[in-house]
Structure formats: C-alpha cells, structure tokens
Design a protein around this motif. Structure first.
Motif, PDB file in Angstrom:
ATOM      1  N   GLU A   1      -8.367  -3.310   3.042  1.00 44.58           N
ATOM      2  CA  GLU A   1      -8.737  -2.670   4.302  1.00 44.58           C
ATOM      3  C   GLU A   1      -7.639  -1.736   4.784  1.00 44.58           C
ATOM      4  O   GLU A   1      -6.465  -1.926   4.459  1.00 44.58           O
ATOM      5  N   PRO A   2      -8.033  -0.745   5.626  1.00 46.17           N
ATOM      6  CA  PRO A   2      -7.044   0.128   6.247  1.00 46.17           C
ATOM      7  C   PRO A   2      -6.149  -0.696   7.177  1.00 46.17           C
ATOM      8  O   PRO A   2      -6.517  -1.795   7.541  1.00 46.17           O
ATOM      9  N   PRO A   3      -5.009  -0.247   7.576  1.00 49.99           N
ATOM     10  CA  PRO A   3      -4.533   1.133   7.504  1.00 49.99           C
ATOM     11  C   PRO A   3      -3.840   1.486   6.189  1.00 49.99           C
ATOM     12  O   PRO A   3      -3.605   2.650   5.918  1.00 49.99           O
ATOM     13  N   ASP A   4      -3.456   0.493   5.393  1.00 54.48           N
ATOM     14  CA  ASP A   4      -2.756   0.767   4.135  1.00 54.48           C
ATOM     15  C   ASP A   4      -3.540   0.194   2.960  1.00 54.48           C
ATOM     16  O   ASP A   4      -3.114  -0.785   2.341  1.00 54.48           O
ATOM     17  N   PRO A   5      -4.671   0.801   2.636  1.00 51.73           N
ATOM     18  CA  PRO A   5      -5.484   0.244   1.552  1.00 51.73           C
ATOM     19  C   PRO A   5      -4.787   0.373   0.200  1.00 51.73           C
ATOM     20  O   PRO A   5      -4.054   1.317  -0.048  1.00 51.73           O
ATOM     21  N   VAL A   6      -5.014  -0.633  -0.632  1.00 52.58           N
ATOM     22  CA  VAL A   6      -4.478  -0.646  -1.985  1.00 52.58           C
ATOM     23  C   VAL A   6      -5.664  -0.803  -2.941  1.00 52.58           C
ATOM     24  O   VAL A   6      -6.544  -1.628  -2.704  1.00 52.58           O
ATOM     25  N   LEU A   7      -5.667   0.009  -3.987  1.00 59.96           N
ATOM     26  CA  LEU A   7      -6.699  -0.076  -5.019  1.00 59.96           C
ATOM     27  C   LEU A   7      -6.218  -1.016  -6.120  1.00 59.96           C
ATOM     28  O   LEU A   7      -5.099  -0.879  -6.617  1.00 59.96           O
ATOM     29  N   PHE A   8      -7.077  -1.977  -6.470  1.00 59.37           N
ATOM     30  CA  PHE A   8      -6.828  -2.873  -7.587  1.00 59.37           C
ATOM     31  C   PHE A   8      -7.948  -2.664  -8.601  1.00 59.37           C
ATOM     32  O   PHE A   8      -9.124  -2.759  -8.250  1.00 59.37           O
ATOM     33  N   LEU A   9      -7.564  -2.376  -9.816  1.00 62.03           N
ATOM     34  CA  LEU A   9      -8.513  -2.253 -10.928  1.00 62.03           C
ATOM     35  C   LEU A   9      -8.039  -3.215 -12.006  1.00 62.03           C
ATOM     36  O   LEU A   9      -6.866  -3.185 -12.376  1.00 62.03           O
ATOM     37  N   SER A  10      -8.929  -4.048 -12.500  1.00 61.17           N
ATOM     38  CA  SER A  10      -8.512  -4.922 -13.597  1.00 61.17           C
ATOM     39  C   SER A  10      -9.650  -5.113 -14.585  1.00 61.17           C
ATOM     40  O   SER A  10     -10.823  -5.132 -14.209  1.00 61.17           O
ATOM     41  N   LEU A  11      -9.261  -5.225 -15.839  1.00 59.76           N
ATOM     42  CA  LEU A  11     -10.188  -5.538 -16.923  1.00 59.76           C
ATOM     43  C   LEU A  11      -9.582  -6.687 -17.708  1.00 59.76           C
ATOM     44  O   LEU A  11      -8.399  -6.647 -18.059  1.00 59.76           O
TER      45      LEU A  11
END
Length: 181
Positions: free
Chosen positions: A120-130
């Motif tokens: 969530e904002p204000p500091d969103p972080v993208l996590f991608l995992s396989l």
C-alpha cells in the motif's frame, strides 16, 4: 511455335502464378510473425492499461502456452497504487518475461508458483516471485558469463534500485524474487 512450346509456356505461367501465390503467403506469414514479435517485445497493454495489467497478461499467456505445467498465480495490488511508467515499467516487464522464459527453457518443472504483489501507499514496494519444482541450477551456472538472461535481470534490477535473489540447487527447483521500491 508449335503445340509443344505452347504447353511449356502455359506451364511456365502456372508456375509463375503459383510462385506469386507462395510469395504472398510467405509475406503474410512474415508480417504476422513480426507483429507477434513486436507485441511480445512491447505489448500495447503496457501502454494502454499499465504494468499491473501487462504482468497479469504475460502470466496468463505463459500459462496458456505451458499446458503441461501446473501454475498457481496470485496477484495482489493495493488500491491506489499507480503502475510505474516508461522505462521503469518496461524493465520490470522484461525481468518478468525472463523469469518465465527461464522456467520454460530450463526448469523442466511440473509446478510453478507466481506471486505478484504491491504494498500500500505511501511507499509501495513491488514483489515478484517465481518458484518451480524443476531441475534447479548450480551457483556456477547462474553466475556464468553466458547466463545472459540472469545477467540482464540483475542489471535491470540494479538500475531500478531493487533486489533480485535467486535460490536454487540441482534437483531442488528454483526461487527467483524481485523486490523494487
């Protein structure tokens, strides 16, 4: 000219017509392939609907093409988080494509988990995992100078100020995680 020459000329005209038809078919096929390649390189969904939709689309395309693979896809993007745009979006998309490509080309897996989440904002972080249950790889293979896909993922991640981790061992599958601010 005799009747024999006329038949030969007629055969040549039929051959020319067949050659023209074949050329038209090949040209149409080539144009369709170029369009597919261009779409794979930069799908219009990235420009029109953003990175979140493009990642989901790419995952679905992969799932459809890998019918022998059981895939568990989970996506969660917090409300109000706008997708990255421009070069950042393209870099994330390319990293994700390479992750999927590695599974398709090397893993020989039966099962794949794909996780895409954005805090969530204000500091969103993208996590991608396989995570796959495939053949895995040695650290030497992942760090080899000819591992262009892995090198490209690492370079793009570094340019974006993120972290990429790859955990793998022969016979134990692979886990690739991307974390980007």
């Amino acid at each position: 000219l005799n009747d024999e020459n006329i038949v030969v000329l007629g055969d040549l005209e039929e051959t020319d017509a067949a050659a023209e038809t074949a050329q038209r078919i090949l040209a149409a096929y080539a144009l369709a392939e170029i369009g597919r390649i261009v779409t794979d390189l930069r799908p219009s969904i990235l420009d029109h609907q953003g990175l979140w939709a493009a990642l989901e689309w790419q995952a679905q395309e992969f799932i459809e093409s890998a019918s022998e693979l059981e895939v568990d896809l989970r996506i969660h993007v917090a409300v109000g988080v706008p997708p990255p745009e421009g070069a950042r979006a393209i870099a994330v998309f390319r990293i994700f494509q390479e992750m999927l490509s590695n599974v398709a080309r090397h893993a020989r897996a039966q099962h794949l988990e794909i996780r895409i989440s954005v805090d969530e904002p204000p500091d969103p972080v993208l996590f991608l995992s396989l995570r796959d249950d495939g053949v895995g790889a040695t650290p030497q293979a992942l760090n080899a100078s000819r591992s262009y896909g892995v090198m490209g993922m690492r370079e793009r991640t570094a340019q974006l100020g993120g972290r990429l981790s790859i955990d793998s061992a022969p016979g134990h599958g692979m886990m690739i995680r991307l974390q980007l601010p």
